[in-house]
Motif scaffolding. Structure first.
Motif: not given
Length: 202
Positions: A58-73
């Motif tokens: 997180x390079x910002x100045x606020x907290x990131x919330x409700x984070x979802x990461x998706x990828x596919x193989x």
């Protein structure tokens, strides 16, 4: 006439000053997530573990919330282990990443084929800022870095390379031991001969 113009000018300046006081120049705190996708597995071998790391910062100045990461193989190309569905889809969630903080996780896959693999980019969605007057900010989207073109070698090639490596290192080990072993053997033989002669003279 001049006094009227002066009054108008003063009123206009006062209005500008009042409007300037009403403007909030404070920047709204916002999160900015970047995702690094990388691997230390080398070489990547058909049928063997291929470990991939996802690192969120997180390079910002606020907290990131409700984070979802998706990828596919592609399940036709990879055997997936762990947090994957039947279609080879990876989904990883985080509740929050604070400003300046990071989170990471690993996934393990096993290539079913050998050749060149064109790496995908993971997709990320998250809430970049806190609620303002009870209204959440729009979800932000981002993509990860890519592994690029990954060469997957066959089991046979890996076996040949390993045998070549083992043979050469065995030769190097023998050559390294000989300069120590030969003088030691000579010293031991000489010492035994001296002791033998001494025993006979007695």
């Amino acid at each position: 006439m001049f006094s009227s113009l002066l009054v108008i000018l003063l009123v206009a300046l006062a209005g500008v000053a009042l409007r300037a006081e009403d403007v909030d120049y404070t920047e709204t705190p916002t999160a900015k997530l970047v995702v690094y996708k990388h691997s230390h597995t080398n070489p990547v071998v058909e049928g063997m573990d291929f470990v991939i790391t996802y690192q969120l910062v997180n390079l910002g100045n606020a907290a990131a919330t409700n984070i979802e990461l998706v990828d596919r193989y592609d399940p036709n190309s990879f055997e997936t282990i762990g947090n994957f569905d039947d279609e080879g889809m990876l989904s990883q969630n985080f509740e929050e990443i604070a400003p300046g903080a990071q989170a990471s996780f690993n996934v393990t896959i096993r290539p079913k084929l050998f050749g060149i693999y064109e790496s995908t980019r993971a997709r990320l969605r998250y809430n970049p800022s806190v609620q303002v007057d009870g209204v959440e900010a729009d979800l932000k989207q981002a993509q990860s870095t890519s592994l690029g073109r990954v060469r997957i070698i066959s089991k046979q090639e890996f076996s040949r390379n390993w045998q070549y490596f083992a043979t050469h290192w065995t030769i190097y080990a023998v050559l390294a031991v000989l300069p120590v072993f030969i003088p030691l053997f000579s010293w031991s033989s000489t010492t035994n001969s001296v002791y033998s002669l001494a025993s006979k003279s007695d």
